[in-house]
Design an enzyme around this catalytic site. Structure first.
Site, PDB file in Angstrom:
ATOM      1  N   GLY A  41      40.640  35.765  37.439  1.00 28.00           N
ATOM      2  CA  GLY A  41      39.334  36.175  37.957  1.00 28.00           C
ATOM      3  C   GLY A  41      38.210  35.397  37.287  1.00 28.00           C
ATOM      4  O   GLY A  41      37.310  34.865  37.950  1.00 28.00           O
ATOM      5  N   ASP A  57      34.620  35.321  26.504  1.00 28.03           N
ATOM      6  CA  ASP A  57      35.040  36.641  26.070  1.00 28.03           C
ATOM      7  C   ASP A  57      34.081  37.640  26.685  1.00 28.03           C
ATOM      8  O   ASP A  57      32.868  37.503  26.555  1.00 28.03           O
ATOM      9  CB  ASP A  57      35.040  36.740  24.534  1.00 28.03           C
ATOM     10  CG  ASP A  57      36.048  37.794  24.121  1.00 28.03           C
ATOM     11  OD1 ASP A  57      37.251  37.521  24.242  1.00 28.03           O
ATOM     12  OD2 ASP A  57      35.629  38.900  23.731  1.00 28.03           O
ATOM     13  N   PHE A 107      37.675  41.495  40.311  1.00 28.12           N
ATOM     14  CA  PHE A 107      38.862  41.775  39.510  1.00 28.12           C
ATOM     15  C   PHE A 107      38.496  42.790  38.432  1.00 28.12           C
ATOM     16  O   PHE A 107      37.321  43.162  38.284  1.00 28.12           O
ATOM     17  CB  PHE A 107      39.401  40.483  38.876  1.00 28.12           C
ATOM     18  CG  PHE A 107      38.471  39.862  37.858  1.00 28.12           C
ATOM     19  CD1 PHE A 107      37.406  39.073  38.249  1.00 28.12           C
ATOM     20  CD2 PHE A 107      38.664  40.082  36.494  1.00 28.12           C
ATOM     21  CE1 PHE A 107      36.549  38.513  37.311  1.00 28.12           C
ATOM     22  CE2 PHE A 107      37.806  39.516  35.534  1.00 28.12           C
ATOM     23  CZ  PHE A 107      36.747  38.732  35.951  1.00 28.12           C
ATOM     24  N   ASP A 123      35.592  45.530  38.253  1.00 29.04           N
ATOM     25  CA  ASP A 123      34.619  45.371  39.341  1.00 29.04           C
ATOM     26  C   ASP A 123      34.537  46.568  40.305  1.00 29.04           C
ATOM     27  O   ASP A 123      33.443  46.929  40.730  1.00 29.04           O
ATOM     28  CB  ASP A 123      34.892  44.084  40.135  1.00 29.04           C
ATOM     29  CG  ASP A 123      34.410  42.845  39.390  1.00 29.04           C
ATOM     30  OD1 ASP A 123      33.607  42.989  38.452  1.00 29.04           O
ATOM     31  OD2 ASP A 123      34.838  41.734  39.750  1.00 29.04           O
TER      32      ASP A 123
HETATM   33  P1  IMP Z   1      38.736  39.365  27.382  1.00 30.27           P
HETATM   34  O1  IMP Z   1      37.464  38.647  27.649  1.00 30.27           O
HETATM   35  O2  IMP Z   1      39.930  38.513  27.620  1.00 30.27           O
HETATM   36  O3  IMP Z   1      38.752  40.028  26.058  1.00 30.27           O
HETATM   37  O4  IMP Z   1      38.911  40.500  28.466  1.00 30.27           O
HETATM   38  C1  IMP Z   1      37.839  41.181  29.036  1.00 30.27           C
HETATM   39  C2  IMP Z   1      38.341  42.295  29.942  1.00 30.27           C
HETATM   40  O5  IMP Z   1      37.270  42.691  30.762  1.00 30.27           O
HETATM   41  C3  IMP Z   1      39.478  41.859  30.855  1.00 30.27           C
HETATM   42  O6  IMP Z   1      40.313  42.966  31.088  1.00 30.27           O
HETATM   43  C4  IMP Z   1      38.753  41.462  32.119  1.00 30.27           C
HETATM   44  O7  IMP Z   1      39.532  41.590  33.267  1.00 30.27           O
HETATM   45  C5  IMP Z   1      37.575  42.417  32.110  1.00 30.27           C
HETATM   46  N1  IMP Z   1      36.443  41.718  32.721  1.00 30.27           N
HETATM   47  C6  IMP Z   1      35.792  40.661  32.198  1.00 30.27           C
HETATM   48  N2  IMP Z   1      34.859  40.212  33.050  1.00 30.27           N
HETATM   49  C7  IMP Z   1      34.939  41.006  34.121  1.00 30.27           C
HETATM   50  C8  IMP Z   1      34.245  41.009  35.352  1.00 30.27           C
HETATM   51  O8  IMP Z   1      33.392  40.162  35.653  1.00 30.27           O
HETATM   52  N3  IMP Z   1      34.608  41.976  36.207  1.00 30.27           N
HETATM   53  C9  IMP Z   1      35.553  42.903  35.928  1.00 30.27           C
HETATM   54  N4  IMP Z   1      36.242  42.939  34.817  1.00 30.27           N
HETATM   55  C10 IMP Z   1      35.941  41.979  33.904  1.00 30.27           C
END
Ligand code: IMP
Length: 181
Positions: free
Chosen positions: A12, A66, A142, A145
């Protein structure tokens, strides 16, 4: 066309970064190598450490992202634990935690980290404020969202094209692009 290596395993994030940066004539190339994620309360040091580690390891300039969802009534949870919570609990369990909460405010945050081999990392933060919905809505996007509402519609309902004009990721990438320029 300028090329940028994006170290991420998240499809995503990759899709959105590709779309957002293509409009600025930058080609995003995925690298799946991964990087160690620090346990920190803030996303900035996690992104900075990851970018430096990956740039030194791969011996090329890299970008990382992140990000996390900070729910105000839950004192910022899941925040830096967003990936763990999404994988192990999921949106329904987050909605359950929010069942009796009238304060639905939440902030999505994305921190882009960039580093060149042997150099010091730089970070760019983007945020967007919204509300936690009462149920999942929409099939776009994703992760969180479908439960994050922006002006009445969830990011899942808005879909990528609209989300990418105003999201936390867009705002962080705009700052990164200005700095690159
Ligand atoms: P990390 O950045 O890998 O630590 O994970 C961030 C978490 O937040 C993951 O589970 C992503 O799927 C979720 N996430 C990050 N950005 C978005 C977004 O734009 N929409 C929805 N979920 C997000």
């Amino acid at each position: 066309m300028r090329k940028i290596i994006f170290v991420t395993g998240n499809r995503g994030k990759l899709r959105e970064a590709k779309d957002i940066l293509a409009a600025k004539d930058i080609e995003v190339i995925q690298n799946n190598h991964g990087y160690p994620e620090l346990q920190e309360d803030e996303l900035e040091p996690i992104a900075a450490y990851g970018a430096k580690w990956a740039a030194d390891e791969l011996k090329m300039p890299v970008m990382v992202d992140d990000s996390g969802l900070f729910i105000h009534a839950l004192n910022g949870f899941p925040g830096p634990y967003s990936a763990f919570v999404e994988e192990n609990l999921g949106n329904q369990r987050v909605l359950k935690l929010m069942e009796d909460e009238t304060d639905r405010r939440a902030t999505f945050k994305s921190v882009i980290g960039y580093c060149e081999p042997g150099g010091e990392p730089v970070v760019f933060t983007g945020t967007v404020d919204g509300n936690i919905a009462y149920e999942e809505r929409g099939s776009g996007g994703f992760g969180y969202d479908p439960i994050f509402e922006y002006e009445g519609q969830t990011f899942g309902e808005l879909g990528d094209a609209v989300k990418n004009t105003l999201s936390h990721r867009r705002r962080a990438l705009d700052k990164f692009f200005d700095w690159l320029d």
